[in-house]
Design an enzyme around this catalytic site. Structure first.
Site, PDB file in Angstrom:
ATOM      1  N   PHE A 199      25.871  -8.924 -57.718  1.00  0.00           N
ATOM      2  CA  PHE A 199      26.958  -9.211 -58.637  1.00  0.00           C
ATOM      3  C   PHE A 199      28.159  -8.283 -58.378  1.00  0.00           C
ATOM      4  CE2 PHE A 199      29.145  -8.413 -62.652  1.00  0.00           C
ATOM      5  CZ  PHE A 199      29.335  -9.689 -63.173  1.00  0.00           C
ATOM      6  N   ASP A 200      27.910  -6.987 -58.151  1.00  0.00           N
ATOM      7  CA  ASP A 200      28.987  -6.020 -57.899  1.00  0.00           C
ATOM      8  C   ASP A 200      29.853  -6.440 -56.728  1.00  0.00           C
ATOM      9  OD1 ASP A 200      28.549  -2.947 -59.232  1.00  0.00           O
ATOM     10  OD2 ASP A 200      26.917  -4.370 -59.439  1.00  0.00           O
ATOM     11  N   THR A 201      29.206  -6.696 -55.596  1.00  0.00           N
ATOM     12  CA  THR A 201      29.944  -7.067 -54.396  1.00  0.00           C
ATOM     13  C   THR A 201      30.685  -8.368 -54.598  1.00  0.00           C
ATOM     14  OG1 THR A 201      28.328  -5.933 -52.984  1.00  0.00           O
ATOM     15  CG2 THR A 201      29.714  -7.602 -51.938  1.00  0.00           C
TER      16      THR A 201
END
Length: 453
Positions: A199-201
């Protein structure tokens, strides 16, 4: 387009409305949750100049995490708790950010590995309207990081891969310290598919592809030795995520969403009407530097034909003029034909390359092929293999390697995508995009001064 400062929210009857919501995603963190939230809330109350609310987002913990979270929400002003029945850090952040009433949302890891002094530099550009997304980075100059060599190597390798394959200029896509303007959340999350660690990337890459302005803050970071992350499995899932984002489908969806955002933000645009999207799919303008499946196949097709022509010319000329001369003639002849065939596909006019720069680029790419094949011939002859067949095998393999190298040069340097940090920022219109959450999380509020949803 100019970005405007965020409006200051009005009080909602429970005290001063928060300017910032900090989400702490947790899974089975009963051992450190109370100490971390108490320390964070103490820092915010004593050292942070803006009203804030801390949301503990419990994603399906099986220990006493939820019990502790609700207790903290009841006893600490400015703390609330949210529970999801399904696991996933990305899922927890999606639910909390989508439901937030604060103008800026952020998150950090429960271990407080990031120095809290970086919080104000992280969110200040968002509150002033300078940027849309802000991320902490452990890999930029000025960052101070304490962690093991294994994790350092994995982190740097992964971020190099993301920058190379996805054209991501941000230095650290995985740092658990990010913030976003709430009016950017729906547009970004509508395109983000992952609900776990990737999710972060995906948030960072998607924001860049939408043309949002991204701000990076070097942080102080001390690695958590008790991390719950399964490194091998997470690395594999991250690689799968990178492959998905590198595909034409993800790029095309982001390009379409960026045009819709620009159309909604344009002066005089009618609600629900996107004047930038043509009536037929074939007429849709493609973002600068975008290469879709049909272009990739054409590049490969021209390369196959060019390689076969090179083999035929080399085999015909080598017995007559020698290997090195035959190689040079075949490379030049096939290079000229290859360049002519690619001229329409590469769209050099679209990228603003004049005639001189096109000639220089073609000469440089020709030099790459000549260098690879000449080196292959030299190695082959150095091994005492002077016959035509081993030479043909060597130069063919070298040609394939040179083709892959040329393609990477074209995509990374010559026709680099213009999606990116500080390039053509898109002003966000009200209610842009959609980011509905397909679940009803349980929310526990702080009794004395909690912030209602």
């Amino acid at each position: 387009m100019n970005l405007t400062p965020l409006p200051r929210p009005r009080p909602d009857g429970t005290g001063t409305a928060p300017q910032l919501e900090i989400v702490i995603p947790v899974y089975n963190e009963a051992g450190q949750l109370a100490a971390s939230i108490t320390a964070l809330r103490s820092f915010l109350d004593s050292s942070f100049p803006l009203p804030t609310v801390v949301t503990i987002a419990d994603n399906a913990s099986t220990d006493d995490t939820w019990t502790i979270a609700t207790g903290l929400a009841a006893s600490l002003p400015g703390v609330q708790a949210l529970h999801l029945d399904r696991k996933g850090r990305g899922r927890a952040l999606r639910a909390a950010w989508s439901a937030s009433r604060a103008p800026v949302v952020s998150y950090m890891d429960v271990d407080l590995a990031t120095g809290l002094d970086a919080l104000l530099p992280l969110v200040a550009p968002l509150l002033t309207g300078h940027s849309d997304v802000a991320i902490g980075t452990r890999l930029a100059p000025g960052a101070h990081v304490v962690r093991g060599a294994r994790r350092e190597v994995i982190s740097r390798s992964y971020n190099l891969l993301v920058r190379t394959l996805l054209g991501n200029a941000c230095t650290d896509a995985q740092c658990g310290f990010k913030a976003m303007r709430s009016d950017a959340v729906p547009a970004v999350l509508a395109l983000v598919e992952d609900d776990a660690w990737f999710f972060d990337t995906e948030v960072v890459v998607t924001a860049r592809r939408l043309g949002l302005r991204i701000h990076e803050v070097p942080v102080d970071w001390v690695d958590d030795l008790d991390s719950r992350v399964a490194v091998a499995r997470t690395a594999w899932l991250d690689l799968c995520g990178v492959a998905r984002l590198a595909g034409p489908g993800a790029r095309r969806r982001a390009a379409d969403a960026r045009r819709r955002l620009a159309a909604r933000a344009a002066p005089g645009a009618q609600p629900g009407v996107d004047a930038t999207v043509p009536s037929t799919p074939d007429d849709r303008p493609r973002p600068d530097g975008e290469v879709f499946a049909d272009e990739l196949l054409r590049f490969a097709g021209v390369g196959v034909i060019s390689t076969l022509a090179y083999i035929a010319l080399f085999a015909l000329l080598e017995p007559r003029v020698g290997g090195y001369t035959a190689n040079a003639v075949a490379i030049v002849a096939c290079g000229v034909g290859n360049t002519a065939a690619h001229r329409g596909m590469a769209g050099t006019a679209r990228h603003g390359l004049d005639r001189f720069h096109r000639v220089v680029t073609a000469a440089a790419l020709l030099g790459v092929s000549l260098t690879f094949t000449t080196a292959a011939l030299a190695v082959t002859r150095g091994l005492g293999l002077d016959d035509l067949v081993p030479e043909l095998i060597a130069v063919t393999l070298a040609n394939i390697a040179a083709a892959a190298f040329r393609f990477s040069i074209l995509r990374t340097w010559v026709f680099r995508p213009r999606f990116g940090t500080h390039l053509d920022p898109v002003a966000l219109a009200d209610n842009a995009g959609s980011g509905a959450v397909d679940r009803q999380p349980t929310v526990a509020h702080s009794t004395p001064q909690g912030v209602s949803r």
